[in-house]
Scaffold this active site. Structure first.
Site, PDB file in Angstrom:
ATOM      1  N   GLY A 148     -22.308  36.199  23.957  1.00 29.50           N
ATOM      2  CA  GLY A 148     -21.475  35.725  23.383  1.00 29.50           C
ATOM      3  C   GLY A 148     -21.658  36.132  21.750  1.00 29.50           C
ATOM      4  O   GLY A 148     -22.658  36.942  21.583  1.00 29.50           O
ATOM      5  N   ASN A 149     -20.878  35.895  20.803  1.00 24.12           N
ATOM      6  CA  ASN A 149     -20.768  36.225  19.501  1.00 24.12           C
ATOM      7  C   ASN A 149     -22.230  35.865  18.704  1.00 24.12           C
ATOM      8  O   ASN A 149     -22.589  36.415  17.803  1.00 24.12           O
ATOM      9  CB  ASN A 149     -19.657  35.983  18.455  1.00 24.12           C
ATOM     10  CG  ASN A 149     -18.652  36.795  19.012  1.00 24.12           C
ATOM     11  OD1 ASN A 149     -18.267  37.873  18.560  1.00 24.12           O
ATOM     12  ND2 ASN A 149     -17.473  36.133  19.921  1.00 24.12           N
ATOM     13  N   ASP A 182     -15.359  35.711  28.809  1.00 24.39           N
ATOM     14  CA  ASP A 182     -16.237  34.183  28.877  1.00 24.39           C
ATOM     15  C   ASP A 182     -15.064  33.059  29.172  1.00 24.39           C
ATOM     16  O   ASP A 182     -15.563  32.289  30.327  1.00 24.39           O
ATOM     17  CB  ASP A 182     -16.763  33.782  27.650  1.00 24.39           C
ATOM     18  CG  ASP A 182     -15.856  33.835  26.238  1.00 24.39           C
ATOM     19  OD1 ASP A 182     -14.771  34.354  26.384  1.00 24.39           O
ATOM     20  OD2 ASP A 182     -16.419  33.056  25.516  1.00 24.39           O
TER      21      ASP A 182
HETATM   22  N1  LIG Z   1     -28.546  22.819  21.281  1.00 20.87           N
HETATM   23  C1  LIG Z   1     -27.590  23.128  20.346  1.00 20.87           C
HETATM   24  N2  LIG Z   1     -27.153  21.975  19.278  1.00 20.87           N
HETATM   25  C2  LIG Z   1     -26.332  22.400  18.344  1.00 20.87           C
HETATM   26  N3  LIG Z   1     -26.095  23.689  18.157  1.00 20.87           N
HETATM   27  C3  LIG Z   1     -26.365  24.598  18.877  1.00 20.87           C
HETATM   28  C4  LIG Z   1     -27.183  24.548  19.964  1.00 20.87           C
HETATM   29  N4  LIG Z   1     -27.534  25.408  20.473  1.00 20.87           N
HETATM   30  C5  LIG Z   1     -26.745  26.645  19.831  1.00 20.87           C
HETATM   31  N5  LIG Z   1     -25.960  25.852  18.843  1.00 20.87           N
HETATM   32  C6  LIG Z   1     -25.024  26.524  17.960  1.00 20.87           C
HETATM   33  O1  LIG Z   1     -23.756  26.831  18.120  1.00 20.87           O
HETATM   34  C7  LIG Z   1     -23.383  27.894  17.918  1.00 20.87           C
HETATM   35  C8  LIG Z   1     -22.464  28.333  19.059  1.00 20.87           C
HETATM   36  O2  LIG Z   1     -23.221  28.494  20.152  1.00 20.87           O
HETATM   37  P1  LIG Z   1     -23.338  30.006  21.100  1.00 20.87           P
HETATM   38  O3  LIG Z   1     -23.404  29.282  22.446  1.00 20.87           O
HETATM   39  O4  LIG Z   1     -24.633  30.548  20.411  1.00 20.87           O
HETATM   40  O5  LIG Z   1     -22.172  30.629  20.882  1.00 20.87           O
HETATM   41  P2  LIG Z   1     -21.571  31.903  21.653  1.00 20.87           P
HETATM   42  O6  LIG Z   1     -21.312  31.627  23.033  1.00 20.87           O
HETATM   43  O7  LIG Z   1     -20.425  32.130  20.701  1.00 20.87           O
HETATM   44  O8  LIG Z   1     -22.784  32.885  21.484  1.00 20.87           O
HETATM   45  C9  LIG Z   1     -24.442  28.838  17.388  1.00 20.87           C
HETATM   46  O9  LIG Z   1     -24.204  29.070  15.953  1.00 20.87           O
HETATM   47  C10 LIG Z   1     -25.707  27.875  17.491  1.00 20.87           C
HETATM   48  O10 LIG Z   1     -26.641  28.091  16.590  1.00 20.87           O
HETATM   49  C1  LIG Z   2     -12.493  33.338  21.679  1.00 24.20           C
HETATM   50  C2  LIG Z   2     -13.940  34.177  21.504  1.00 24.20           C
HETATM   51  C3  LIG Z   2     -14.212  34.643  19.984  1.00 24.20           C
HETATM   52  C4  LIG Z   2     -15.164  32.917  21.994  1.00 24.20           C
HETATM   53  O1  LIG Z   2     -16.237  33.858  22.012  1.00 24.20           O
HETATM   54  P1  LIG Z   2     -17.602  32.912  21.626  1.00 24.20           P
HETATM   55  O2  LIG Z   2     -17.321  31.488  20.820  1.00 24.20           O
HETATM   56  O3  LIG Z   2     -18.003  32.563  23.142  1.00 24.20           O
HETATM   57  O4  LIG Z   2     -18.446  33.785  21.192  1.00 24.20           O
HETATM   58  C5  LIG Z   2     -13.737  35.287  22.661  1.00 24.20           C
HETATM   59  O5  LIG Z   2     -13.393  34.502  23.955  1.00 24.20           O
HETATM   60  C6  LIG Z   2     -12.957  36.543  22.364  1.00 24.20           C
HETATM   61  O6  LIG Z   2     -13.318  37.230  21.600  1.00 24.20           O
HETATM   62  N1  LIG Z   2     -11.879  36.608  23.212  1.00 24.20           N
HETATM   63  C7  LIG Z   2     -10.884  37.539  22.876  1.00 24.20           C
HETATM   64  C8  LIG Z   2      -9.608  37.089  22.258  1.00 24.20           C
HETATM   65  C9  LIG Z   2      -8.873  36.118  23.302  1.00 24.20           C
HETATM   66  O7  LIG Z   2      -9.320  35.517  24.208  1.00 24.20           O
HETATM   67  O8  LIG Z   2      -7.468  35.934  23.074  1.00 24.20           O
HETATM   68  K   LIG Z   3     -22.507  31.268  25.039  1.00 20.91           K
END
Ligand SMILES: Nc1ncnc2c1ncn2[C@@H]1O[C@H](COP(=O)(O)OP(=O)(O)O)[C@@H](O)[C@H]1O
Ligand SMILES: CC(C)(COP(=O)(O)O)[C@@H](O)C(=O)NCCC(=O)O
Ligand SMILES: [K+]
Length: 263
Positions: free
Chosen positions: A8-9, A109
């Site tokens: 993820g990002n 995802d």
């Molecule tokens: N247990 C938690 N409670 C609240 N926020 C969280 C927790 N774990 C992660 N985060 C925050 O949520 C944000 C997005 O979650 P994350 O799963 O890491 O995103 P992505 O799927 O985009 O990588 C992150 O900035 C992270 O710091």
């Molecule tokens: C929407 C998202 C940025 C979510 O990413 P995440 O928050 O899990 O990091 C990712 O699924 C993405 O880059 N999608 C491509 C564009 C789209 O789904 O339309």
């Molecule tokens: K994630």
């Protein structure tokens, strides 16, 4: 058992899973400057910590919404485990019917989570994934992925607010005690957490109107644990969607290749 990775990002979810068990699920931070070797070492350590030897892992599968990291991670996994390593994307069969303008544009995802959700929950489905972005996906009663909504993620929106203001602090994401806050932190927590719950309730209702049916609502992603208790609408929390979806897609492709006599 396979090694499943979701890039993820903000973070990278890593887990080992088979049809019976989830052996572990851990988070690494997404770091664009880490090398193949650094990711290989981190993955090796994570597996070692959970007493899993690379020989016990028959293959790997990666979902990535950060294309710059996809190949680095694929090579890192290949250094670690003996079997096949697949990347969710063109060329990999998911079985998901994606009814949007350009199916290739849909974040992998959302594809992976949708595959798991359809197998497990009654249709139609509204699926919320709270990460860097909050996405709300709609799956109709025929099991077609018909589109989604992308909203700035709660964590990032809060951090941006602290960054852009002189007097608002960086705060943790916790369920607020009151809706009407009595101090800056409570006020911000209410806005972020209860405000997101209200957004989800409102969007769920409007998406159901557009679908023309009541849906099963599922949420995944860490911030959802603080948010969904405040939703008026019942929302199921399932943090295993990603691992289950990756395992399902991996098996679908291995089986298909075996039938074709490729391995
Ligand atoms: N247990 C938690 N409670 C609240 N926020 C969280 C927790 N774990 C992660 N985060 C925050 O949520 C944000 C997005 O979650 P994350 O799963 O890491 O995103 P992505 O799927 O985009 O990588 C992150 O900035 C992270 O710091
Ligand atoms: C929407 C998202 C940025 C979510 O990413 P995440 O928050 O899990 O990091 C990712 O699924 C993405 O880059 N999608 C491509 C564009 C789209 O789904 O339309
Ligand atoms: K994630």
């Amino acid at each position: 058992m396979i090694l499943a990775i979701d890039i993820g990002n903000s973070s990278i979810a890593v887990g080992c899973v088979d049809t019976e068990n989830i052996y572990f699920l851990e988070q690494l931070s997404t770091n664009l400057s880490k090398t193949e070797l650094e990711y290989a070492i981190t993955l090796k350590n994570a597996m070692e910590l959970h007493q899993i030897s690379p020989e016990a892992v028959t293959g790997g599968i990666i979902s990535s919404v950060v294309p710059q990291l996809s190949d680095t991670m694929r090579r890192a996994v290949k250094r670690l485990i003996p079997g096949e390593v697949r990347l969710v994307g063109p060329g990999l069969k998911t079985g998901l019917n994606i009814a949007i303008d350009n199916p290739a544009q849909l974040g992998s995802d959302m594809v992976v989570n949708a595959v798991a959700a359809i197998r497990q929950y009654p249709l139609p489905i509204i699926m919320i994934d709270m990460g860097t972005a909050t996405t709300i996906s709609a799956i109709d009663k025929q099991g077609r992925y018909v589109g989604n909504v992308i909203v700035p993620g709660v964590r990032g929106a809060l951090d941006h607010l602290a960054y852009c203001t002189s007097q608002l602090p960086k705060i943790s994401l916790e369920t607020p005690r009151h809706l009407i806050g009595k101090n800056t932190t409570e006020c911000m927590q209410s806005g972020a957490v209860a405000g997101t719950a209200a957004l989800l309730d409102g969007m769920i209702q409007r998406i159901e109107e557009e679908l023309g049916e009541t849906a099963t609502v599922i949420a995944t992603g860490a911030p959802a644990q603080a948010v969904i208790p405040l939703c008026e609408r019942p929302v199921l929390y399932d943090d295993g969607l990603m691992l289950k979806g990756l395992l399902c897609i991996y098996e679908k492709n291995i089986r298909q290749n075996k039938r074709r006599g490729k391995q």
